[in-house]
Structures are given as C-alpha cells and as structure tokens.
Design a protein around this motif. Structure first.
Motif, PDB file in Angstrom:
ATOM      1  N   VAL A   1       0.830  -1.205   0.000  1.00  0.00           N
ATOM      2  CA  VAL A   1       0.000   0.000   0.000  1.00  0.00           C
ATOM      3  C   VAL A   1       0.862   1.251   0.000  1.00  0.00           C
ATOM      4  O   VAL A   1       0.628   2.205  -0.771  1.00  0.00           O
ATOM      5  N   GLU A   2       1.878   1.291   0.857  1.00  0.00           N
ATOM      6  CA  GLU A   2       2.727   2.480   0.950  1.00  0.00           C
ATOM      7  C   GLU A   2       3.506   2.710  -0.343  1.00  0.00           C
ATOM      8  O   GLU A   2       3.638   3.846  -0.822  1.00  0.00           O
ATOM      9  N   ALA A   3       4.028   1.652  -0.940  1.00  0.00           N
ATOM     10  CA  ALA A   3       4.803   1.802  -2.171  1.00  0.00           C
ATOM     11  C   ALA A   3       3.925   2.274  -3.324  1.00  0.00           C
ATOM     12  O   ALA A   3       4.324   3.144  -4.106  1.00  0.00           O
TER      13      ALA A   3
ATOM     14  N   GLY B   1       7.444  -6.515   0.163  1.00  0.00           N
ATOM     15  CA  GLY B   1       6.165  -6.091  -0.403  1.00  0.00           C
ATOM     16  C   GLY B   1       6.265  -4.755  -1.111  1.00  0.00           C
ATOM     17  O   GLY B   1       5.720  -4.578  -2.209  1.00  0.00           O
ATOM     18  N   ALA B   2       6.988  -3.812  -0.506  1.00  0.00           N
ATOM     19  CA  ALA B   2       7.111  -2.484  -1.101  1.00  0.00           C
ATOM     20  C   ALA B   2       7.911  -2.517  -2.400  1.00  0.00           C
ATOM     21  O   ALA B   2       7.502  -1.937  -3.412  1.00  0.00           O
TER      22      ALA B   2
ATOM     23  N   PHE C   1       6.428  -3.686  -9.830  1.00  0.00           N
ATOM     24  CA  PHE C   1       5.277  -4.063 -10.653  1.00  0.00           C
ATOM     25  C   PHE C   1       4.623  -2.827 -11.263  1.00  0.00           C
ATOM     26  O   PHE C   1       4.203  -2.849 -12.433  1.00  0.00           O
ATOM     27  N   PHE C   2       4.538  -1.752 -10.509  1.00  0.00           N
ATOM     28  CA  PHE C   2       3.957  -0.513 -11.032  1.00  0.00           C
ATOM     29  C   PHE C   2       4.793   0.009 -12.201  1.00  0.00           C
ATOM     30  O   PHE C   2       4.242   0.430 -13.237  1.00  0.00           O
ATOM     31  N   VAL C   3       6.116  -0.005 -12.044  1.00  0.00           N
ATOM     32  CA  VAL C   3       6.989   0.472 -13.123  1.00  0.00           C
ATOM     33  C   VAL C   3       6.849  -0.423 -14.349  1.00  0.00           C
ATOM     34  O   VAL C   3       6.742   0.061 -15.490  1.00  0.00           O
ATOM     35  N   TRP C   4       6.849  -1.738 -14.137  1.00  0.00           N
ATOM     36  CA  TRP C   4       6.705  -2.674 -15.257  1.00  0.00           C
ATOM     37  C   TRP C   4       5.365  -2.484 -15.952  1.00  0.00           C
ATOM     38  O   TRP C   4       5.298  -2.479 -17.196  1.00  0.00           O
TER      39      TRP C   4
ATOM     40  N   ILE D   1      16.210   0.809 -13.257  1.00  0.00           N
ATOM     41  CA  ILE D   1      16.704   2.098 -12.741  1.00  0.00           C
ATOM     42  C   ILE D   1      15.724   2.729 -11.752  1.00  0.00           C
ATOM     43  O   ILE D   1      16.121   3.132 -10.652  1.00  0.00           O
ATOM     44  N   PRO D   2      14.409   2.850 -12.075  1.00  0.00           N
ATOM     45  CA  PRO D   2      13.496   3.397 -11.055  1.00  0.00           C
ATOM     46  C   PRO D   2      13.447   2.548  -9.790  1.00  0.00           C
ATOM     47  O   PRO D   2      13.324   3.087  -8.679  1.00  0.00           O
ATOM     48  N   ALA D   3      13.549   1.208  -9.942  1.00  0.00           N
ATOM     49  CA  ALA D   3      13.531   0.343  -8.758  1.00  0.00           C
ATOM     50  C   ALA D   3      14.751   0.587  -7.877  1.00  0.00           C
ATOM     51  O   ALA D   3      14.645   0.595  -6.645  1.00  0.00           O
TER      52      ALA D   3
END
Length: 425
Positions: free
Chosen positions: A21-23, A122-123, A129-132, A153-155
């Motif tokens: 949730v936080e990520a 989890g984060a 997953f959001f970036v992908w 890179i964003p990860a």
C-alpha cells in the motif's frame, strides 16, 4: 451489569500488505506530479490535436526519464535513430528519493528490525510491478525504451530512498551494533575505519560548502540579469498556467544549474549544446528558451574574474578545519611516528591530509557532475552539462589546497601559536 456491547476487534494489516500500500501510494503520487500538469495542458489545448493516449505516453516517458532511464528517439517517418534523451532533473529526482524515504520510515516505524524484511519485500515488489505495468501499457512511435533499464533504474532509486528512511529510523541500534563490531577490531583496523569515516565526512562538508558557494554565485548572477529573465518570460507568452509550469520546471533543474556553476568555479566550465561557458570566456551558440539560461555570463574575461577561481578554496578550508577538530587523523599520527624530524613530519602530514580530502571530495564531485548533465537529443543540444572528469579533477585540486590550508590554520583556534606571556618577578 451493563448492556454495552463489546467493541469489535480490529485486525492489524499484515506487514507485507502495508508495504504494498505504501509503495503504490508513493508511485501514484509521483506519477500524479507529472501527469496532472500534462492533463491540464492537454485540456487547455497545449498539445493541439494530439490524442489523449499519446499525451499520457509523453507523461509516462517523462516520468521514466526523470529517474535516469535513457529514451532512444527515432524518426516517425523513417524510423532512423535521432538521438538519446538522457537528462535527470535533480530536483525531481530528489522528490522521488524523498517519497521512497517516507515509505521506508513509515514501514520501519510499523515493524521491528527483525521483521522489516516483510514490508520491504512487499514495497519493492509493488513498486517494481507498477513500473513494469507502466512501461507495458504506454507506447509512442517516436520513442524506444529498453524494458530492462526502464524497470531496473526506477527500482534502484526507490530502494536507495527506502533504505535511507528505514535505516535512518533504526539508526541508534545500527550505530550501536556497528560500534560494537568496530571496537572488537585491532587498534590498527579500528583507527583505519575511524579515519576513513572522518575523511568521508570531511569530503561531504567540502562538497556541501562548495555547493552553497555555487548556489550563492548563481543567485547573484540571476539577480544581476533579472531584466533578461523577465524579457524571455514575456517573449514566451505562455499564459498563467504555462508560466507556472515553466517556473516549476526551472526550479526542478536549478540543482543541475548549480552543479554547472560549481564546474564553472573550478575553471572547467560547462556547455549547453554549442554554447560553451567558462571563466575564460563564452563561445556563443544556440540555447533553449528557458528564462534562467538568459543569466548565462557572455562577456566575462579571466583577467577580470580570476578571483572566482579562489572561491572554492573556502570550502576546502572549512573541510580541513573540521577534520582537525574531529581528531581522527591517524595518517598524520603514523607519519609523525615514522619521521623523526617534527617539522618535516607535520608538513608531510598536512600535505597528505589535503590530498586525501581533495581526492575524496573529487570522487563525490564526479558523481554529481555525471548525473547533472546529459543529452537532450534535440538539434544541436546533444551535450548538456559539465565535463565530469575535468571538473572533478579541478575540484579535487581546489579542495585539496584549501583543506591543507584549513588543517594548518586549525590549531589557531586552540591558541597553539599564541606567544606565552613572560612570568612576573
């Protein structure tokens, strides 16, 4: 006896779910910072007849590039490569790091050190997953994106910010643990690690002081050319919202311009496409229509502005002065023990101290210069920023000389060179 019904039991959210949730919250906030202004611009007709999907793809690619993901630009008609856009607005990158730091601090507060791995996994998984997913859903004919770099890179940026927040929350037990481990080492190893830690802090102080000096010089330069800056604003005629967006964009790239100013003060200068700027003079060329760039000096001469090259010595003096007060210069202790002549030993120790602090600060400067520049891949704007190696080398020389001076003068604050008063009869 009362008829008050029992309060319903609350079930705490699992740590791994809190991490997700936080990520995701941090990811959506970061995306909104870019998408919302672009959406308003699309609604007001800034993108002419561009479809909404393409406008959203531009926002996604801007989000990726702000992390440092390179964008390969190609011609829509011929599919020939045009160039590679690689430029990180350091102000925006700082926002992403602070958002990740907030996630790490909040999850660390909600867990214990031994259970921190659960929200951490989890984060990181949720953000990755959001970036992908973002990279998978958007596409633009004029942009080619490396899928591996777009996710990695964003990860990595998120993990660095997350670690800053999480480890910062547990800094006291970590400090005690590391201190206990260091105390168990031999005297030589313990002195080495204490010296290295003090050296890193001195180099950081030098870079921070130099950055502050460059920021002051930049502010003075903008103030002196404020008429030119406002004239460019008027020529752009972007309207209220457009002017606001341009102002925010300039604020986000101000740290980059401060880094270029730092390179200017070393003597290395910087370039914006064909425009080359250094204390020795400016080679004219095309430049972007950003108001802040109208403050670039164009008529300076080294004979009149040579004193600018002495400003960074102040940051070195500050670092050397602090390093003396830290009392962890075990290299000087080793030199004094090996060289029997005290004046020679102290002189060698002071010079080596300046070299060590200068080299350490130069390494930090090299990283800053490397990420502050890049390429805009538009016409002649294929090279933006300072020459990293030259700027870092000259910066190391400035800081090294200043640190030696500061370290040599530091005993003055303890009265080491005061004349002793003669005793009265």
């Amino acid at each position: 006896m009362t008829n008050t019904p029992p309060e319903p039991k609350s079930f705490p959210m699992p740590l791994w779910l809190q991490g997700i949730v936080e990520a995701l919250a941090a990811a959506f906030i970061g995306a909104a910072i870019i998408v919302v202004p672009l959406a308003i611009m699309w609604i007001t007709g800034a993108f002419a007849s561009m479809p909404l999907g393409d406008a959203g793809a531009i926002g996604a690619y801007m989000w990726f590039s702000s992390f440092g993901v390179p964008l390969d630009l190609v011609s829509v008609d011929t599919q020939d490569p045009v160039g590679t856009w690689w430029f990180i607005p350091l102000g925006l990158l700082l926002v992403w790091v602070l958002l990740a730091r907030r996630v790490g601090a909040r999850l660390a507060k909600a867990s214990q050190l031994r259970t921190l791995w659960q929200p951490t996994l989890g984060a990181i998984a949720a953000f990755t997953f959001f970036v992908w997913g973002t990279n998978t859903l958007v596409s633009l004919d004029a942009v080619v994106l490396n899928a591996t770099l777009a996710v990695t890179i964003p990860a990595v940026v998120f993990v660095l910010g997350y670690a800053w927040g999480a480890l910062g929350y547990f800094r006291i037990p970590l400090r005690e643990y590391i201190g206990g481990r260091v105390d168990r080492l031999s005297d030589a190893a313990r002195n080495f690690w204490h010296y290295l830690w003090a050296l890193i802090r001195a180099a950081t102080i030098a870079v921070a002081g130099a950055w502050a000096i460059a920021s002051i010089v930049l502010s003075v330069q903008i103030g002196m050319h404020w008429a030119e800056v406002t004239d460019v604003y008027q020529r752009l005629d972007a309207g209220i919202f457009g002017g606001f967006v341009i102002t925010v964009l300039q604020i986000l790239v101000l740290p980059n311009v401060a880094a270029w100013t730092l390179s200017y003060l070393t003597g290395a200068g910087f370039r914006i496409g064909t425009l080359e700027v250094s204390p020795a003079g400016t080679l004219p060329g095309e430049q972007p229509a950003l108001p802040i760039f109208s403050a670039i000096p164009t008529q300076q001469a080294l004979q009149e502005h040579w004193w600018l090259l002495l400003l960074l010595l102040l940051a070195g003096i500050l670092a050397g002065w602090w390093f003396f007060g830290a009392g962890e210069n075990h290299l000087e202790d080793f030199i004094v023990a090996k060289i029997p002549n005290p004046p020679t030993a102290i002189t060698v120790g002071v010079l080596l101290t300046g070299v060590c602090i200068g080299v350490s600060a130069g390494v930090l400067c090299l990283g800053i210069m490397a990420i502050s520049g890049g390429s805009w891949a538009i016409g002649t704007l294929t090279a933006i920023g300072a020459p990293p190696l030259l700027a870092a080398g000259l910066f190391a020389a400035h800081i090294g000389i200043g640190s030696a001076l500061g370290y040599a003068m530091a005993p003055l604050r303890h009265g080491a060179f005061r004349w002793a008063k003669p005793a009265k009869d």
